[in-house]
Design an enzyme around this catalytic site. Structure first.
Site, PDB file in Angstrom:
ATOM      1  N   HIS A   1      -1.289  -1.120  -4.184  1.00 55.24           N
ATOM      2  CA  HIS A   1      -2.580  -0.727  -3.620  1.00 55.24           C
ATOM      3  C   HIS A   1      -2.559   0.782  -3.371  1.00 55.24           C
ATOM      4  O   HIS A   1      -1.625   1.302  -2.747  1.00 55.24           O
ATOM      5  CB  HIS A   1      -2.797  -1.493  -2.315  1.00 55.24           C
ATOM      6  CG  HIS A   1      -4.119  -1.271  -1.671  1.00 55.24           C
ATOM      7  ND1 HIS A   1      -5.268  -1.928  -2.066  1.00 55.24           N
ATOM      8  CD2 HIS A   1      -4.495  -0.447  -0.652  1.00 55.24           C
ATOM      9  CE1 HIS A   1      -6.287  -1.531  -1.314  1.00 55.24           C
ATOM     10  NE2 HIS A   1      -5.844  -0.631  -0.440  1.00 55.24           N
TER      11      HIS A   1
ATOM     12  N   GLY B   1      -9.205   4.449   6.922  1.00 56.86           N
ATOM     13  CA  GLY B   1      -8.813   5.834   7.161  1.00 56.86           C
ATOM     14  C   GLY B   1      -7.334   6.023   7.429  1.00 56.86           C
ATOM     15  O   GLY B   1      -6.772   7.037   7.059  1.00 56.86           O
ATOM     16  N   PHE B   2      -6.720   5.037   8.052  1.00 54.99           N
ATOM     17  CA  PHE B   2      -5.317   5.210   8.444  1.00 54.99           C
ATOM     18  C   PHE B   2      -4.545   3.900   8.309  1.00 54.99           C
ATOM     19  O   PHE B   2      -5.107   2.823   8.532  1.00 54.99           O
ATOM     20  CB  PHE B   2      -5.227   5.695   9.898  1.00 54.99           C
ATOM     21  CG  PHE B   2      -5.930   7.004  10.114  1.00 54.99           C
ATOM     22  CD1 PHE B   2      -5.269   8.206   9.865  1.00 54.99           C
ATOM     23  CD2 PHE B   2      -7.259   7.034  10.507  1.00 54.99           C
ATOM     24  CE1 PHE B   2      -5.935   9.421  10.029  1.00 54.99           C
ATOM     25  CE2 PHE B   2      -7.928   8.246  10.679  1.00 54.99           C
ATOM     26  CZ  PHE B   2      -7.260   9.441  10.436  1.00 54.99           C
ATOM     27  N   GLY B   3      -3.273   4.027   7.977  1.00 55.77           N
ATOM     28  CA  GLY B   3      -2.389   2.868   7.989  1.00 55.77           C
ATOM     29  C   GLY B   3      -1.905   2.622   9.410  1.00 55.77           C
ATOM     30  O   GLY B   3      -2.156   3.426  10.317  1.00 55.77           O
TER      31      GLY B   3
ATOM     32  N   GLY C   1       0.888  -2.318   4.097  1.00 55.89           N
ATOM     33  CA  GLY C   1       1.518  -1.005   3.971  1.00 55.89           C
ATOM     34  C   GLY C   1       2.682  -0.873   4.909  1.00 55.89           C
ATOM     35  O   GLY C   1       3.848  -1.042   4.534  1.00 55.89           O
TER      36      GLY C   1
ATOM     37  N   ASP D   1      -4.688   3.982  -1.884  1.00 53.50           N
ATOM     38  CA  ASP D   1      -5.810   4.381  -1.029  1.00 53.50           C
ATOM     39  C   ASP D   1      -6.229   5.808  -1.328  1.00 53.50           C
ATOM     40  O   ASP D   1      -5.445   6.743  -1.133  1.00 53.50           O
ATOM     41  CB  ASP D   1      -5.391   4.284   0.441  1.00 53.50           C
ATOM     42  CG  ASP D   1      -5.250   2.847   0.894  1.00 53.50           C
ATOM     43  OD1 ASP D   1      -6.184   2.058   0.654  1.00 53.50           O
ATOM     44  OD2 ASP D   1      -4.202   2.510   1.478  1.00 53.50           O
TER      45      ASP D   1
ATOM     46  N   HIS E   1      -8.331   1.782  -4.278  1.00 54.73           N
ATOM     47  CA  HIS E   1      -9.334   1.594  -3.218  1.00 54.73           C
ATOM     48  C   HIS E   1      -9.960   2.949  -2.909  1.00 54.73           C
ATOM     49  O   HIS E   1      -9.318   3.793  -2.281  1.00 54.73           O
ATOM     50  CB  HIS E   1      -8.605   0.995  -1.996  1.00 54.73           C
ATOM     51  CG  HIS E   1      -9.454   0.797  -0.796  1.00 54.73           C
ATOM     52  ND1 HIS E   1      -8.918   0.510   0.451  1.00 54.73           N
ATOM     53  CD2 HIS E   1     -10.803   0.835  -0.614  1.00 54.73           C
ATOM     54  CE1 HIS E   1      -9.885   0.379   1.332  1.00 54.73           C
ATOM     55  NE2 HIS E   1     -11.044   0.580   0.722  1.00 54.73           N
TER      56      HIS E   1
ATOM     57  N   MET F   1      -8.725   8.730  -0.204  1.00 52.69           N
ATOM     58  CA  MET F   1      -9.581   9.128   0.938  1.00 52.69           C
ATOM     59  C   MET F   1     -10.017  10.571   0.763  1.00 52.69           C
ATOM     60  O   MET F   1      -9.199  11.431   0.415  1.00 52.69           O
ATOM     61  CB  MET F   1      -8.798   9.008   2.241  1.00 52.69           C
ATOM     62  CG  MET F   1      -8.178   7.649   2.463  1.00 52.69           C
ATOM     63  SD  MET F   1      -7.283   7.630   4.029  1.00 52.69           S
ATOM     64  CE  MET F   1      -6.540   5.998   3.977  1.00 52.69           C
TER      65      MET F   1
ATOM     66  N   SER G   1       0.835  -1.196   0.000  1.00 51.68           N
ATOM     67  CA  SER G   1       0.000   0.000   0.000  1.00 51.68           C
ATOM     68  C   SER G   1       0.875   1.254   0.000  1.00 51.68           C
ATOM     69  O   SER G   1       1.645   1.495   0.938  1.00 51.68           O
ATOM     70  CB  SER G   1      -0.909   0.004   1.233  1.00 51.68           C
ATOM     71  OG  SER G   1      -1.573   1.242   1.305  1.00 51.68           O
TER      72      SER G   1
ATOM     73  N   ASP H   1      -7.217  -6.080   3.908  1.00 52.49           N
ATOM     74  CA  ASP H   1      -6.564  -4.772   3.894  1.00 52.49           C
ATOM     75  C   ASP H   1      -6.597  -4.154   5.282  1.00 52.49           C
ATOM     76  O   ASP H   1      -7.659  -3.841   5.808  1.00 52.49           O
ATOM     77  CB  ASP H   1      -7.308  -3.871   2.888  1.00 52.49           C
ATOM     78  CG  ASP H   1      -6.671  -2.495   2.752  1.00 52.49           C
ATOM     79  OD1 ASP H   1      -5.541  -2.306   3.229  1.00 52.49           O
ATOM     80  OD2 ASP H   1      -7.321  -1.609   2.154  1.00 52.49           O
TER      81      ASP H   1
ATOM     82  N   MET I   1     -12.116  -5.123   4.741  1.00 53.15           N
ATOM     83  CA  MET I   1     -11.279  -4.271   5.591  1.00 53.15           C
ATOM     84  C   MET I   1     -11.027  -4.994   6.906  1.00 53.15           C
ATOM     85  O   MET I   1     -11.967  -5.423   7.576  1.00 53.15           O
ATOM     86  CB  MET I   1     -11.978  -2.940   5.893  1.00 53.15           C
ATOM     87  CG  MET I   1     -12.092  -1.960   4.745  1.00 53.15           C
ATOM     88  SD  MET I   1     -10.532  -1.435   4.006  1.00 53.15           S
ATOM     89  CE  MET I   1      -9.587  -0.867   5.408  1.00 53.15           C
TER      90      MET I   1
HETATM   91  C1  DX5 Z   1      -6.603   1.843   5.470  1.00 56.91           C
HETATM   92  C2  DX5 Z   1      -6.154   1.529   4.071  1.00 56.91           C
HETATM   93  C3  DX5 Z   1      -5.108   0.490   3.970  1.00 56.91           C
HETATM   94  C4  DX5 Z   1      -3.793   0.874   4.617  1.00 56.91           C
HETATM   95  C5  DX5 Z   1      -3.129  -0.386   5.096  1.00 56.91           C
HETATM   96  O1  DX5 Z   1      -7.713   2.666   5.422  1.00 56.91           O
HETATM   97  O2  DX5 Z   1      -7.254   1.071   3.282  1.00 56.91           O
HETATM   98  O3  DX5 Z   1      -4.871   0.115   2.616  1.00 56.91           O
HETATM   99  O4  DX5 Z   1      -2.925   1.535   3.730  1.00 56.91           O
HETATM  100  O5  DX5 Z   1      -2.020  -0.041   5.828  1.00 56.91           O
HETATM  101  P1  DX5 Z   1      -1.381  -0.983   6.929  1.00 56.91           P
HETATM  102  O6  DX5 Z   1      -0.890  -2.209   6.206  1.00 56.91           O
HETATM  103  O7  DX5 Z   1      -0.299  -0.135   7.475  1.00 56.91           O
HETATM  104  O8  DX5 Z   1      -2.446  -1.313   7.925  1.00 56.91           O
HETATM  105 ZN    ZN Z   2      -6.807   0.210   1.259  1.00 59.16          ZN
END
Ligand code: DX5
Ligand code: ZN
Length: 228
Positions: A36, A146-148, A201, A38, A70, A40, A11, A179, A141
């Protein structure tokens, strides 16, 4: 487990954006199958990330890679065309976003793009099952979007199992993607449940040797496959 090929999709959200082109090469040359991306909008999720220009840039930097986009945005049907024209190969929209989901999925497929349906951790799988014949990918999900860098929610795997049972029973060619919070400890259970597309990610981009980390994920997935 799934008979569909295992796909590792780093990601880009977790990449060092000051060196985007280098990060992308690091992932693709390290053995990533997909990237991937993202998107937002600050409405559907409380964070703002990238727009179509990012997809165009990635397409330019790595023309050979499959771009897995995504959309975590409201009214995704308004933007689907733009993202596909920008270079998305797989485009996922959320079941919880405001739209006519069947029409959006048909628009995506009608443009020759693979259509993905994304569902949040709290969304019941029963709502998604009737749409499996209209999609190419189901994105489950495993964190709240929203956040990694969040922790993997293992309870989501029950939904992965349920969806995989149905795709097997009706012989539907659907990839199932997990994800959020995936690393070398959680990839095994995810693959055992039936996921075959693995987004990661933080786990991948924080490593010095991204290629070795991708290989480690493949190895953990293979252990499960051979055990099953
Ligand atoms: C979260 C995203 C994910 C995110 C995953 O909202 O959809 O794709 O980038 O990141 P990690 O692997 O750090 O959880
Ligand atoms: Zn994602």
């Amino acid at each position: 487990m799934s008979l569909r090929p295992l796909i590792i999709a780093p990601s880009v959200l977790a990449a060092d954006l000051a060196h985007l082109a280098r990060e992308v090469r690091r992932a693709v040359d390290g053995g990533a199958d997909w990237l991937h991306v993202d998107i937002m909008d600050g409405h559907f999720v409380p964070n703002i990330s990238f727009g179509p220009e990012m997809v165009r840039t990635l397409r330019r930097v790595a023309p050979e890679v499959t771009l897995d986009v995504h959309l975590m945005i409201e009214q995704p049907e308004r933007y689907a065309r733009t993202f596909i024209e920008s270079g998305a190969d797989v485009l996922s929209v959320h079941l919880e976003a405001h739209q006519n989901i069947r029409r959006t999925l048909a628009t995506i497929r009608g443009m020759g793009c693979r259509a993905g349906l994304a569902i949040n951790p709290l969304t019941m799988i029963e709502v998604a099952l009737p749409l499996l014949s209209r999609i190419d990918l189901l994105l489950c999900m495993t964190v709240n979007p929203g956040f990694g860098g969040q922790a993997f929610m293992g309870e989501v795997l029950e939904k992965v199992r349920a969806a995989r049972r149905v795709t097997r029973e009706f012989d539907l060619p659907v990839d199932i993607e997990v994800d959020g919070g995936v690393d070398d400890a959680t990839v095994g259970p995810a693959v055992a449940a039936g996921a075959n597309v693995i987004v990661a990610g933080t786990f991948l981009f924080k490593q010095q040797d991204l290629g070795a980390a991708i290989a480690r994920l493949r190895c953990k997935a293979a252990e499960i496959s051979s055990a099953g």
